[in-house]
Structures are given as C-alpha cells and as structure tokens.
Design a protein around this motif. Structure first.
Motif, PDB file in Angstrom:
ATOM      1  N   LEU A   1       0.827  -1.211   0.000  1.00  0.00           N
ATOM      2  CA  LEU A   1       0.000   0.000   0.000  1.00  0.00           C
ATOM      3  C   LEU A   1       0.858   1.256   0.000  1.00  0.00           C
ATOM      4  O   LEU A   1       0.591   2.204  -0.746  1.00  0.00           O
ATOM      5  N   VAL A   2       1.910   1.256   0.794  1.00  0.00           N
ATOM      6  CA  VAL A   2       2.792   2.428   0.856  1.00  0.00           C
ATOM      7  C   VAL A   2       3.502   2.636  -0.483  1.00  0.00           C
ATOM      8  O   VAL A   2       3.582   3.769  -0.983  1.00  0.00           O
ATOM      9  N   LEU A   3       4.008   1.563  -1.082  1.00  0.00           N
ATOM     10  CA  LEU A   3       4.682   1.693  -2.380  1.00  0.00           C
ATOM     11  C   LEU A   3       3.715   2.155  -3.462  1.00  0.00           C
ATOM     12  O   LEU A   3       4.076   2.956  -4.330  1.00  0.00           O
ATOM     13  N   ARG A   4       2.472   1.684  -3.416  1.00  0.00           N
ATOM     14  CA  ARG A   4       1.469   2.120  -4.389  1.00  0.00           C
ATOM     15  C   ARG A   4       1.143   3.601  -4.197  1.00  0.00           C
ATOM     16  O   ARG A   4       0.958   4.340  -5.170  1.00  0.00           O
ATOM     17  N   LEU A   5       1.066   4.046  -2.944  1.00  0.00           N
ATOM     18  CA  LEU A   5       0.814   5.466  -2.681  1.00  0.00           C
ATOM     19  C   LEU A   5       1.968   6.338  -3.172  1.00  0.00           C
ATOM     20  O   LEU A   5       1.741   7.439  -3.689  1.00  0.00           O
ATOM     21  N   ILE A   6       3.193   5.856  -3.037  1.00  0.00           N
ATOM     22  CA  ILE A   6       4.342   6.601  -3.564  1.00  0.00           C
ATOM     23  C   ILE A   6       4.252   6.701  -5.082  1.00  0.00           C
ATOM     24  O   ILE A   6       4.478   7.770  -5.660  1.00  0.00           O
ATOM     25  N   TYR A   7       3.902   5.603  -5.734  1.00  0.00           N
ATOM     26  CA  TYR A   7       3.751   5.606  -7.194  1.00  0.00           C
ATOM     27  C   TYR A   7       2.672   6.595  -7.620  1.00  0.00           C
ATOM     28  O   TYR A   7       2.870   7.381  -8.559  1.00  0.00           O
ATOM     29  N   LEU A   8       1.523   6.559  -6.939  1.00  0.00           N
ATOM     30  CA  LEU A   8       0.434   7.475  -7.287  1.00  0.00           C
ATOM     31  C   LEU A   8       0.807   8.926  -7.007  1.00  0.00           C
ATOM     32  O   LEU A   8       0.429   9.825  -7.757  1.00  0.00           O
ATOM     33  N   ALA A   9       1.541   9.162  -5.931  1.00  0.00           N
ATOM     34  CA  ALA A   9       1.949  10.537  -5.608  1.00  0.00           C
ATOM     35  C   ALA A   9       2.926  11.080  -6.646  1.00  0.00           C
ATOM     36  O   ALA A   9       2.856  12.254  -7.017  1.00  0.00           O
TER      37      ALA A   9
ATOM     38  N   GLN B   1       1.347  12.538  -9.968  1.00  0.00           N
ATOM     39  CA  GLN B   1       0.428  13.677  -9.889  1.00  0.00           C
ATOM     40  C   GLN B   1       0.976  14.851 -10.688  1.00  0.00           C
ATOM     41  O   GLN B   1       2.181  15.119 -10.698  1.00  0.00           O
ATOM     42  N   SER B   2       0.071  15.566 -11.346  1.00  0.00           N
ATOM     43  CA  SER B   2       0.496  16.696 -12.174  1.00  0.00           C
ATOM     44  C   SER B   2       0.571  17.993 -11.381  1.00  0.00           C
ATOM     45  O   SER B   2       1.220  18.937 -11.815  1.00  0.00           O
ATOM     46  N   THR B   3      -0.071  18.044 -10.223  1.00  0.00           N
ATOM     47  CA  THR B   3      -0.030  19.261  -9.410  1.00  0.00           C
ATOM     48  C   THR B   3       0.827  19.035  -8.168  1.00  0.00           C
ATOM     49  O   THR B   3       0.972  17.895  -7.699  1.00  0.00           O
ATOM     50  N   VAL B   4       1.362  20.114  -7.656  1.00  0.00           N
ATOM     51  CA  VAL B   4       2.164  20.034  -6.433  1.00  0.00           C
ATOM     52  C   VAL B   4       1.291  19.608  -5.264  1.00  0.00           C
ATOM     53  O   VAL B   4       1.693  18.800  -4.426  1.00  0.00           O
ATOM     54  N   PHE B   5       0.065  20.142  -5.209  1.00  0.00           N
ATOM     55  CA  PHE B   5      -0.837  19.781  -4.126  1.00  0.00           C
ATOM     56  C   PHE B   5      -1.123  18.282  -4.118  1.00  0.00           C
ATOM     57  O   PHE B   5      -1.097  17.644  -3.058  1.00  0.00           O
ATOM     58  N   GLY B   6      -1.397  17.706  -5.278  1.00  0.00           N
ATOM     59  CA  GLY B   6      -1.676  16.278  -5.358  1.00  0.00           C
ATOM     60  C   GLY B   6      -0.499  15.443  -4.897  1.00  0.00           C
ATOM     61  O   GLY B   6      -0.659  14.450  -4.184  1.00  0.00           O
ATOM     62  N   ARG B   7       0.706  15.854  -5.285  1.00  0.00           N
ATOM     63  CA  ARG B   7       1.912  15.134  -4.879  1.00  0.00           C
ATOM     64  C   ARG B   7       2.140  15.244  -3.376  1.00  0.00           C
ATOM     65  O   ARG B   7       2.402  14.237  -2.696  1.00  0.00           O
ATOM     66  N   VAL B   8       2.012  16.440  -2.837  1.00  0.00           N
ATOM     67  CA  VAL B   8       2.217  16.643  -1.399  1.00  0.00           C
ATOM     68  C   VAL B   8       1.154  15.897  -0.602  1.00  0.00           C
ATOM     69  O   VAL B   8       1.452  15.254   0.415  1.00  0.00           O
ATOM     70  N   TYR B   9      -0.092  15.962  -1.046  1.00  0.00           N
ATOM     71  CA  TYR B   9      -1.168  15.265  -0.338  1.00  0.00           C
ATOM     72  C   TYR B   9      -0.932  13.753  -0.362  1.00  0.00           C
ATOM     73  O   TYR B   9      -1.127  13.067   0.648  1.00  0.00           O
ATOM     74  N   GLY B  10      -0.497  13.221  -1.475  1.00  0.00           N
ATOM     75  CA  GLY B  10      -0.212  11.791  -1.569  1.00  0.00           C
ATOM     76  C   GLY B  10       0.892  11.368  -0.621  1.00  0.00           C
ATOM     77  O   GLY B  10       0.780  10.339   0.053  1.00  0.00           O
ATOM     78  N   TYR B  11       1.962  12.158  -0.554  1.00  0.00           N
ATOM     79  CA  TYR B  11       3.036  11.828   0.366  1.00  0.00           C
ATOM     80  C   TYR B  11       2.602  11.998   1.826  1.00  0.00           C
ATOM     81  O   TYR B  11       3.073  11.266   2.695  1.00  0.00           O
ATOM     82  N   CYS B  12       1.698  12.925   2.088  1.00  0.00           N
ATOM     83  CA  CYS B  12       1.185  13.080   3.455  1.00  0.00           C
ATOM     84  C   CYS B  12       0.350  11.874   3.865  1.00  0.00           C
ATOM     85  O   CYS B  12       0.486  11.374   4.989  1.00  0.00           O
ATOM     86  N   VAL B  13      -0.511  11.393   2.981  1.00  0.00           N
ATOM     87  CA  VAL B  13      -1.317  10.202   3.271  1.00  0.00           C
ATOM     88  C   VAL B  13      -0.400   9.008   3.520  1.00  0.00           C
ATOM     89  O   VAL B  13      -0.572   8.252   4.481  1.00  0.00           O
ATOM     90  N   MET B  14       0.591   8.839   2.659  1.00  0.00           N
ATOM     91  CA  MET B  14       1.542   7.737   2.824  1.00  0.00           C
ATOM     92  C   MET B  14       2.299   7.852   4.139  1.00  0.00           C
ATOM     93  O   MET B  14       2.477   6.858   4.851  1.00  0.00           O
ATOM     94  N   SER B  15       2.711   9.048   4.501  1.00  0.00           N
ATOM     95  CA  SER B  15       3.460   9.257   5.738  1.00  0.00           C
ATOM     96  C   SER B  15       2.616   8.962   6.965  1.00  0.00           C
ATOM     97  O   SER B  15       3.093   8.364   7.934  1.00  0.00           O
ATOM     98  N   ILE B  16       1.357   9.377   6.943  1.00  0.00           N
ATOM     99  CA  ILE B  16       0.470   9.119   8.081  1.00  0.00           C
ATOM    100  C   ILE B  16       0.260   7.623   8.259  1.00  0.00           C
ATOM    101  O   ILE B  16       0.351   7.091   9.377  1.00  0.00           O
TER     102      ILE B  16
ATOM    103  N   THR C   1      -9.892  10.393  -0.614  1.00  0.00           N
ATOM    104  CA  THR C   1      -9.684  11.754  -1.106  1.00  0.00           C
ATOM    105  C   THR C   1      -8.489  11.782  -2.051  1.00  0.00           C
ATOM    106  O   THR C   1      -8.530  12.413  -3.113  1.00  0.00           O
ATOM    107  N   PHE C   2      -7.426  11.073  -1.676  1.00  0.00           N
ATOM    108  CA  PHE C   2      -6.262  11.018  -2.556  1.00  0.00           C
ATOM    109  C   PHE C   2      -6.584  10.287  -3.860  1.00  0.00           C
ATOM    110  O   PHE C   2      -6.143  10.690  -4.935  1.00  0.00           O
ATOM    111  N   LEU C   3      -7.366   9.221  -3.771  1.00  0.00           N
ATOM    112  CA  LEU C   3      -7.748   8.511  -4.992  1.00  0.00           C
ATOM    113  C   LEU C   3      -8.616   9.384  -5.899  1.00  0.00           C
ATOM    114  O   LEU C   3      -8.519   9.298  -7.123  1.00  0.00           O
ATOM    115  N   ARG C   4      -9.431  10.222  -5.301  1.00  0.00           N
ATOM    116  CA  ARG C   4     -10.243  11.153  -6.100  1.00  0.00           C
ATOM    117  C   ARG C   4      -9.360  12.211  -6.751  1.00  0.00           C
ATOM    118  O   ARG C   4      -9.579  12.597  -7.898  1.00  0.00           O
ATOM    119  N   ILE C   5      -8.363  12.690  -6.040  1.00  0.00           N
ATOM    120  CA  ILE C   5      -7.411  13.644  -6.622  1.00  0.00           C
ATOM    121  C   ILE C   5      -6.675  12.983  -7.788  1.00  0.00           C
ATOM    122  O   ILE C   5      -6.479  13.587  -8.841  1.00  0.00           O
TER     123      ILE C   5
END
Length: 171
Positions: free
Chosen positions: A90-98, A101-116, A158-162
C-alpha cells in the motif's frame, strides 16, 4: 529537564521502554503480555480464534491498540509478515500514485497520506513489540473503532479522487 515537561505516566512508560523500570504488573503489563502473545504464535500461529493470551483476555486493548499481537498469536510469523507486506504494498502504491500527480498539491497530499499510514503502522507495531513507547495509536484498517477507520478511509479516498481528476487537469 524531562521531569518538568513529561507527566508521571509518560516518564514511567519511557523508563519501561528503556529497561530502567521492569514494571510488568502495572505500566509494562500490556507490552509484556503482547510479547508473550506474539511469541506463543510461533511460525504458523495457533489458528483463528485459538490464541490463549488473547482468548483469555490477558492482553488488554487487544481489539484496538494491541490488535497486532492478536494477529501475531493467531496467524504467527507468516501471518504477521503478510500483514506487514500488505502495508508495504500500500505504501509503495501510494508513492507511485503521488509521483504521477500533475499538481504540487496532489503530490504533497499523496506523500502526506503515505506518511500518516506509515507512521501509524510503525508506531503501532513497534508499540506492540516493545520497540516504541505505548501511546495508543491504532493500526490502520485493523483496529476496532469507527473514527480511525473513517479517518484513514477518507484520507485514502480523497487522494484517490485527486488521482482520478489528474487526467482531466491535463486536457
């Protein structure tokens, strides 16, 4: 310095963690019983609902904070490793999805979800095995309780929707 910052129960938990205080009847009871439960599981475990430590309720909070010791006792090392490998996937998949991302917000949000998620797994498993202090962090998607399940689900969806909206932002 720490005597003025930490409360008494916090100092006791840190002393038990560092081995300065072997209080297996009070502050160190949960960790001591969870270590016994994990160790008694062995390689293959005792089977679903057949764990003696968890079935006889020796481990307090085994449905919430100490759920990983139930997995360790009933499913053994193999089941515990499988759960940790699923979290790693799951963590590796979240890193791949992050990363895609084409936007900075999407990338940061993805890494935040993975970190949590990674932080919660690391602290909970470490807490159950006596590697980190007991602070009561739930294991994502395993611990009993509606608020943690809702929180992790909302973060992830929310991240999957982004990520799903990523294709429209490129057009």
């Amino acid at each position: 310095m720490l005597n003025h910052v930490l409360e008494d129960h916090q100092r006791t938990r840190i002393q038990v963690l560092l081995g300065m205080n072997d209080d297996t009847r009070a502050a160190g009871y949960n960790v001591h019983q969870s270590k016994i439960a994990i160790g008694s599981g062995g390689l293959e475990g005792k089977g679903f609902m057949n764990g003696t430590q968890t079935k006889l309720r020796y481990v307090p909070e085994q449905d919430t904070d100490f759920i990983f010791c139930t997995v360790g006792e009933e499913e053994g090392f193999i089941g515990s490793a499988a759960v940790l490998l699923l979290f790693l996937t799951l963590v590796l998949r979240l890193i791949y999805l992050a990363e895609r991302q084409s936007t900075v917000f999407g990338r940061v949000y993805g890494y935040c979800v993975m970190s949590i998620l990674l932080f919660h797994v690391f602290i909970n498993v470490g807490m159950v095995m006596g590697l980190t202090p007991v602070i009561g962090i739930p294991l994502p998607f395993f611990s009993y309780g509606g608020s943690s399940l809702w929180g992790f689900t909302l973060l992830l969806f929310t991240f999957l929707r982004i990520d799903a909206g990523r294709k429209r932002s490129l057009l």
